[in-house]
Scaffold this active site. Structure first.
Site, mmCIF file in Angstrom:
data_model
loop_
_atom_site.group_PDB
_atom_site.id
_atom_site.type_symbol
_atom_site.label_atom_id
_atom_site.label_comp_id
_atom_site.label_asym_id
_atom_site.label_seq_id
_atom_site.Cartn_x
_atom_site.Cartn_y
_atom_site.Cartn_z
ATOM 1 N N ASN A 50 -1.958 -0.227 8.487
ATOM 2 C CA ASN A 50 -1.766 -1.353 7.575
ATOM 3 C C ASN A 50 -1.572 -2.634 8.383
ATOM 4 O OD1 ASN A 50 0.682 -0.017 8.243
ATOM 5 N ND2 ASN A 50 1.765 -0.917 6.528
ATOM 6 N N GLU B 236 -0.396 -6.421 7.694
ATOM 7 C CA GLU B 236 0.233 -7.286 6.698
ATOM 8 C C GLU B 236 0.034 -8.764 7.029
ATOM 9 O OE1 GLU B 236 4.272 -5.844 6.307
ATOM 10 O OE2 GLU B 236 3.561 -4.087 5.197
ATOM 11 N N CYS C 39 -4.462 -2.159 3.606
ATOM 12 C CA CYS C 39 -3.913 -0.811 3.823
ATOM 13 C C CYS C 39 -4.638 -0.080 4.953
ATOM 14 C CB CYS C 39 -4.047 0.027 2.563
ATOM 15 S SG CYS C 39 -3.064 -0.526 1.169
ATOM 16 N N GLU D 272 -5.853 2.944 5.100
ATOM 17 C CA GLU D 272 -7.047 3.704 4.700
ATOM 18 C C GLU D 272 -8.275 2.808 4.681
ATOM 19 O OE1 GLU D 272 -4.096 3.500 3.250
ATOM 20 O OE2 GLU D 272 -3.770 5.098 1.795
ATOM 21 N N CYS E 42 -2.904 4.284 -2.223
ATOM 22 C CA CYS E 42 -2.709 3.403 -3.395
ATOM 23 C C CYS E 42 -3.999 3.364 -4.226
ATOM 24 C CB CYS E 42 -2.305 2.003 -2.945
ATOM 25 S SG CYS E 42 -3.674 0.992 -2.359
ATOM 26 N N CYS F 265 -7.063 1.654 -2.594
ATOM 27 C CA CYS F 265 -7.673 2.501 -1.565
ATOM 28 C C CYS F 265 -8.447 3.656 -2.197
ATOM 29 C CB CYS F 265 -6.609 3.033 -0.617
ATOM 30 S SG CYS F 265 -5.974 1.742 0.485
HETATM 31 N N1 THU Z 1 0.130 0.890 2.404
HETATM 32 C C1 THU Z 1 -0.943 1.460 3.029
HETATM 33 O O1 THU Z 1 -1.276 1.128 4.171
HETATM 34 N N2 THU Z 1 -1.630 2.429 2.352
HETATM 35 C C2 THU Z 1 -1.349 2.832 1.077
HETATM 36 O O2 THU Z 1 -2.111 3.577 0.478
HETATM 37 C C3 THU Z 1 -0.091 2.403 0.444
HETATM 38 C C4 THU Z 1 0.558 1.214 1.065
HETATM 39 C C5 THU Z 1 0.874 -0.159 3.116
HETATM 40 C C6 THU Z 1 0.716 -1.531 2.529
HETATM 41 C C7 THU Z 1 1.987 -2.209 2.990
HETATM 42 O O3 THU Z 1 1.773 -2.753 4.285
HETATM 43 C C8 THU Z 1 2.989 -1.086 3.105
HETATM 44 O O4 THU Z 1 2.261 0.123 3.082
HETATM 45 C C9 THU Z 1 4.021 -1.071 1.978
HETATM 46 O O5 THU Z 1 3.411 -1.101 0.743
#
Ligand code: THU
Length: 131
Positions: free
Chosen positions: A42, A44, A53, A55, A85, A88
């Site tokens: 991830n 940010e 994300c 994935e 999520c 994704c």
């Molecule tokens: N996140 C992912 O990388 N993949 C997901 O499927 C769910 C959420 C990350 C996004 C964010 O940086 C952190 O997890 C908290 O939501």
């Protein structure tokens, strides 16, 4: 490739997560049909909604390198199992509608599922009708 090895690559990649806002690192490892693996984390942003994300990073890396056939995706975060999520799921379905998904954590525990189970009746290209 063994499931454990793909999970290990996701766990290793997770160390590179850029997540200063959530402090919730996620790692992914995408196995291609030719045996290559693309990892993702991830990434940010101070403008929170721009976060990408793990994935999707893995999938976009692979697609941008010309890969089109995907076999398995491992996703790891500090949860009982790391469930992709909704955004994704839609992207995974676009590029790999039959892919298997390993949802794990850094302890190596995981459960196995498929994108079909996670996103049944997905919106897909065949649903696009010209006006
Ligand atoms: N996140 C992912 O990388 N993949 C997901 O499927 C769910 C959420 C990350 C996004 C964010 O940086 C952190 O997890 C908290 O939501």
């Amino acid at each position: 490739m063994e499931d454990r090895e793909l999970l290990r690559l996701a766990i290793e990649a997770r160390k590179n997560a850029y997540c200063p806002y959530s402090n919730f690192p996620v790692g992914a490892a995408l196995l291609c049909a030719d045996g290559t693996v693309y990892t993702g984390v991830n990434v940010e942003n101070a403008s929170y909604g721009l976060t990408m994300c793990a994935e999707r990073v893995a999938i976009f890396k692979a697609v941008s390198e010309g890969k089109r056939d995907f076999v398995k995706l491992a996703v790891v975060c500090n949860a009982k199992r790391c469930s992709p999520c909704g955004a994704c799921r839609q992207v995974i379905h676009e590029h790999a509608p039959d892919i298997e998904i390993l949802m794990g954590n850094p302890n190596g525990e995981f459960t196995r599922t498929t994108i079909q189970a996670l996103l049944p009746q997905a919106f897909e290209s065949g649903d696009l009708m010209p006006e």
